[in-house]
Design an enzyme around this catalytic site. Structure first.
Site, PDB file in Angstrom:
ATOM      1  N   ASP A 291      -8.318 -14.065   4.536  1.00  0.00           N
ATOM      2  CA  ASP A 291      -9.701 -14.469   4.786  1.00  0.00           C
ATOM      3  C   ASP A 291     -10.699 -13.351   4.507  1.00  0.00           C
ATOM      4  O   ASP A 291     -11.900 -13.610   4.433  1.00  0.00           O
ATOM      5  CB  ASP A 291      -9.859 -14.929   6.250  1.00  0.00           C
ATOM      6  CG  ASP A 291      -8.942 -16.102   6.571  1.00  0.00           C
ATOM      7  OD1 ASP A 291      -8.530 -16.211   7.728  1.00  0.00           O
ATOM      8  OD2 ASP A 291      -8.639 -16.869   5.633  1.00  0.00           O
TER       9      ASP A 291
ATOM     10  N   HIS B 281      -9.648  -7.573   2.502  1.00  0.00           N
ATOM     11  CA  HIS B 281      -8.530  -6.620   2.604  1.00  0.00           C
ATOM     12  C   HIS B 281      -7.587  -6.749   1.404  1.00  0.00           C
ATOM     13  O   HIS B 281      -7.022  -5.770   0.936  1.00  0.00           O
ATOM     14  CB  HIS B 281      -7.771  -6.851   3.916  1.00  0.00           C
ATOM     15  CG  HIS B 281      -6.828  -5.755   4.249  1.00  0.00           C
ATOM     16  ND1 HIS B 281      -5.478  -5.953   4.409  1.00  0.00           N
ATOM     17  CD2 HIS B 281      -7.037  -4.432   4.446  1.00  0.00           C
ATOM     18  CE1 HIS B 281      -4.900  -4.795   4.695  1.00  0.00           C
ATOM     19  NE2 HIS B 281      -5.827  -3.867   4.717  1.00  0.00           N
TER      20      HIS B 281
ATOM     21  N   PHE C 291       5.220  -1.851 -12.500  1.00  0.00           N
ATOM     22  CA  PHE C 291       4.412  -2.609 -11.543  1.00  0.00           C
ATOM     23  C   PHE C 291       4.944  -4.036 -11.417  1.00  0.00           C
ATOM     24  O   PHE C 291       4.624  -4.903 -12.214  1.00  0.00           O
ATOM     25  CB  PHE C 291       2.945  -2.602 -11.987  1.00  0.00           C
ATOM     26  CG  PHE C 291       2.008  -3.165 -10.950  1.00  0.00           C
ATOM     27  CD1 PHE C 291       1.341  -4.360 -11.160  1.00  0.00           C
ATOM     28  CD2 PHE C 291       1.805  -2.476  -9.762  1.00  0.00           C
ATOM     29  CE1 PHE C 291       0.470  -4.871 -10.205  1.00  0.00           C
ATOM     30  CE2 PHE C 291       0.936  -2.985  -8.802  1.00  0.00           C
ATOM     31  CZ  PHE C 291       0.262  -4.187  -9.028  1.00  0.00           C
TER      32      PHE C 291
ATOM     33  N   ALA D  37       4.284  -8.111  -2.694  1.00  0.00           N
ATOM     34  CA  ALA D  37       3.569  -9.382  -2.797  1.00  0.00           C
ATOM     35  C   ALA D  37       2.308  -9.285  -1.961  1.00  0.00           C
ATOM     36  O   ALA D  37       2.380  -9.237  -0.726  1.00  0.00           O
ATOM     37  CB  ALA D  37       4.454 -10.527  -2.334  1.00  0.00           C
ATOM     38  N   VAL D  38       1.171  -9.211  -2.643  1.00  0.00           N
ATOM     39  CA  VAL D  38      -0.117  -9.135  -1.957  1.00  0.00           C
ATOM     40  C   VAL D  38      -0.757 -10.506  -2.068  1.00  0.00           C
ATOM     41  O   VAL D  38      -0.999 -10.996  -3.165  1.00  0.00           O
ATOM     42  CB  VAL D  38      -1.022  -8.059  -2.578  1.00  0.00           C
ATOM     43  CG1 VAL D  38      -2.298  -7.887  -1.752  1.00  0.00           C
ATOM     44  CG2 VAL D  38      -0.277  -6.726  -2.675  1.00  0.00           C
TER      45      VAL D  38
ATOM     46  N   PHE E 205       0.826  -1.211   0.000  1.00  0.00           N
ATOM     47  CA  PHE E 205       0.000   0.000   0.000  1.00  0.00           C
ATOM     48  C   PHE E 205       0.860   1.260   0.000  1.00  0.00           C
ATOM     49  O   PHE E 205       0.468   2.275  -0.576  1.00  0.00           O
ATOM     50  CB  PHE E 205      -0.934  -0.001   1.211  1.00  0.00           C
ATOM     51  CG  PHE E 205      -1.942   1.101   1.200  1.00  0.00           C
ATOM     52  CD1 PHE E 205      -1.678   2.300   1.832  1.00  0.00           C
ATOM     53  CD2 PHE E 205      -3.164   0.934   0.563  1.00  0.00           C
ATOM     54  CE1 PHE E 205      -2.607   3.321   1.830  1.00  0.00           C
ATOM     55  CE2 PHE E 205      -4.099   1.946   0.551  1.00  0.00           C
ATOM     56  CZ  PHE E 205      -3.821   3.147   1.187  1.00  0.00           C
TER      57      PHE E 205
HETATM   58  N1  LIG Z   1      -1.771  -7.980   3.457  1.00  0.00           N
HETATM   59  C1  LIG Z   1      -0.715  -7.421   2.765  1.00  0.00           C
HETATM   60  C2  LIG Z   1      -0.263  -6.141   3.024  1.00  0.00           C
HETATM   61  N2  LIG Z   1      -0.861  -5.390   3.970  1.00  0.00           N
HETATM   62  C3  LIG Z   1      -0.277  -4.179   4.498  1.00  0.00           C
HETATM   63  C4  LIG Z   1      -0.522  -2.966   3.609  1.00  0.00           C
HETATM   64  O1  LIG Z   1       0.275  -3.023   2.445  1.00  0.00           O
HETATM   65  C5  LIG Z   1      -0.153  -1.677   4.349  1.00  0.00           C
HETATM   66  O2  LIG Z   1       1.208  -1.734   4.723  1.00  0.00           O
HETATM   67  C6  LIG Z   1      -1.009  -1.486   5.587  1.00  0.00           C
HETATM   68  O3  LIG Z   1      -2.370  -1.572   5.206  1.00  0.00           O
HETATM   69  C7  LIG Z   1      -0.728  -0.133   6.251  1.00  0.00           C
HETATM   70  O4  LIG Z   1      -0.972   0.910   5.352  1.00  0.00           O
HETATM   71  N3  LIG Z   1       0.777  -5.625   2.304  1.00  0.00           N
HETATM   72  C8  LIG Z   1       1.388  -6.364   1.334  1.00  0.00           C
HETATM   73  O5  LIG Z   1       2.333  -5.900   0.680  1.00  0.00           O
HETATM   74  N4  LIG Z   1       0.953  -7.632   1.055  1.00  0.00           N
HETATM   75  C9  LIG Z   1      -0.084  -8.171   1.746  1.00  0.00           C
HETATM   76  O6  LIG Z   1      -0.454  -9.356   1.465  1.00  0.00           O
HETATM   77  C1  LIG Z   2      -3.713  -8.842   1.466  1.00  0.00           C
HETATM   78  C2  LIG Z   2      -4.034  -8.800   2.900  1.00  0.00           C
HETATM   79  O1  LIG Z   2      -4.198  -7.760   3.488  1.00  0.00           O
HETATM   80  C3  LIG Z   2      -4.258 -10.109   3.577  1.00  0.00           C
HETATM   81  O2  LIG Z   2      -3.022 -10.829   3.527  1.00  0.00           O
HETATM   82  C4  LIG Z   2      -4.698  -9.928   5.025  1.00  0.00           C
HETATM   83  O3  LIG Z   2      -5.204 -11.175   5.430  1.00  0.00           O
HETATM   84  P1  LIG Z   2      -6.691 -11.232   6.011  1.00  0.00           P
HETATM   85  O4  LIG Z   2      -7.639 -10.873   4.889  1.00  0.00           O
HETATM   86  O5  LIG Z   2      -6.911 -12.679   6.495  1.00  0.00           O
HETATM   87  O6  LIG Z   2      -6.793 -10.263   7.179  1.00  0.00           O
END
Ligand SMILES: Nc1c(NC[C@H](O)[C@H](O)[C@H](O)CO)[nH]c(=O)[nH]c1=O
Ligand SMILES: CC(=O)[C@@H](O)COP(=O)(O)O
Length: 232
Positions: free
Chosen positions: A162, A165, A190, A157-158, A134
């Site tokens: 569950d 988010h 990207f 890596a996103v 983010f």
């Molecule tokens: N769940 C993942 C996140 N979550 C964190 C967000 O990117 C961000 O740092 C937070 O919401 C605070 O602003 N980030 C990833 O890169 N990959 C994920 O799977």
């Molecule tokens: C991409 C995310 O934010 C995810 O990994 C967070 O996991 P959850 O949806 O189980 O809270």
């Protein structure tokens, strides 16, 4: 000197029902360019067939004028492409998310390895770490606007969990990187994985599906070259 062929001589507007060609081309200069009009064309089959072939002529034409006639050539279409072999002096930033570091670290290593393979010097690369995907966009935009870099590689890596988010983070990361490039005018690449599970991610971070970090670095080189060598 550009030579523009006036297309109106192909239109049935002239009472003589013009077709084309002719012995002489009466050219008129017009704002520094030569407008060539084909006048008093005869309507022989030859001239009509020639007329139809002339219709294919590209408006931008060429050049050499000899006396009252001119040899007309169609200007070649220019194709502009960045070069991955002309990296001398190109500087790059890499923004990498710490979240899911087990994936983002090999992505980063892939990117750095690609830069090395294409002769980008270590001193021409800056790596900036951010908490998560983010946060990539805002940092990429700041780096782009700094004027220090020819391209910015964005690595993250996103991975779906569950909740929904995942969608918020993945979509925000993508639009953040896009906005960074558009707002700064510096190519922002990207290289953020958006995966349903860890296996998918690891496969794309040096596994059987390759290394998306390395691919992003190569894209950055090409785009940096395109901008530096062709679009300045
Ligand atoms: N769940 C993942 C996140 N979550 C964190 C967000 O990117 C961000 O740092 C937070 O919401 C605070 O602003 N980030 C990833 O890169 N990959 C994920 O799977
Ligand atoms: C991409 C995310 O934010 C995810 O990994 C967070 O996991 P959850 O949806 O189980 O809270």
């Amino acid at each position: 000197m550009a030579l523009f062929v006036s297309m109106d001589c192909f239109l049935p507007t002239h009472q003589s029902q013009l077709g084309f060609v002719h012995h002489e081309a009466k050219d008129r200069s017009f704002g520094g360019n030569n407008i060539v009009k084909f006048q008093n064309a005869s309507k022989t089959p030859q001239s009509l067939s020639f007329a139809s072939s002339l219709r294919d002529i590209k408006p931008q034409v060429a050049v050499q004028r000899k006396g009252r006639s001119s040899s007309v050539q169609t200007a070649a279409v220019r194709h502009l492409t960045g070069s991955v072999t002309k990296t001398q002096g190109l500087r790059f930033a890499v923004v990498v998310a710490r979240f899911n570091e087990i994936v983002t670290k090999p992505l980063l290593e892939g990117a750095l390895g690609a830069f090395k393979n294409y002769s980008v010097k270590d001193e021409d690369i800056d790596v900036v770490w951010v908490p998560g995907s983010f946060e990539i966009g805002v940092v990429a935009g700041r780096l782009g606007k700094s004027g220090k870099y020819h391209a910015v590689v964005c690595i993250g890596a996103v991975i779906r969990g569950d909740t929904t988010h995942y969608d918020a983070v993945a979509n925000s990361a993508a639009s953040g990187v896009l906005s960074a490039g558009l707002n700064s005018g510096v190519p922002c690449i990207f290289g953020v994985l958006t995966c349903d599970n860890m296996d998918q991610a690891l496969n794309r971070a040096g596994g059987k599906s390759g290394n998306k970090g390395a691919e992003a670095a190569l894209t950055a080189i090409e785009m940096a070259s395109l901008f530096e060598h062709h679009l300045k």
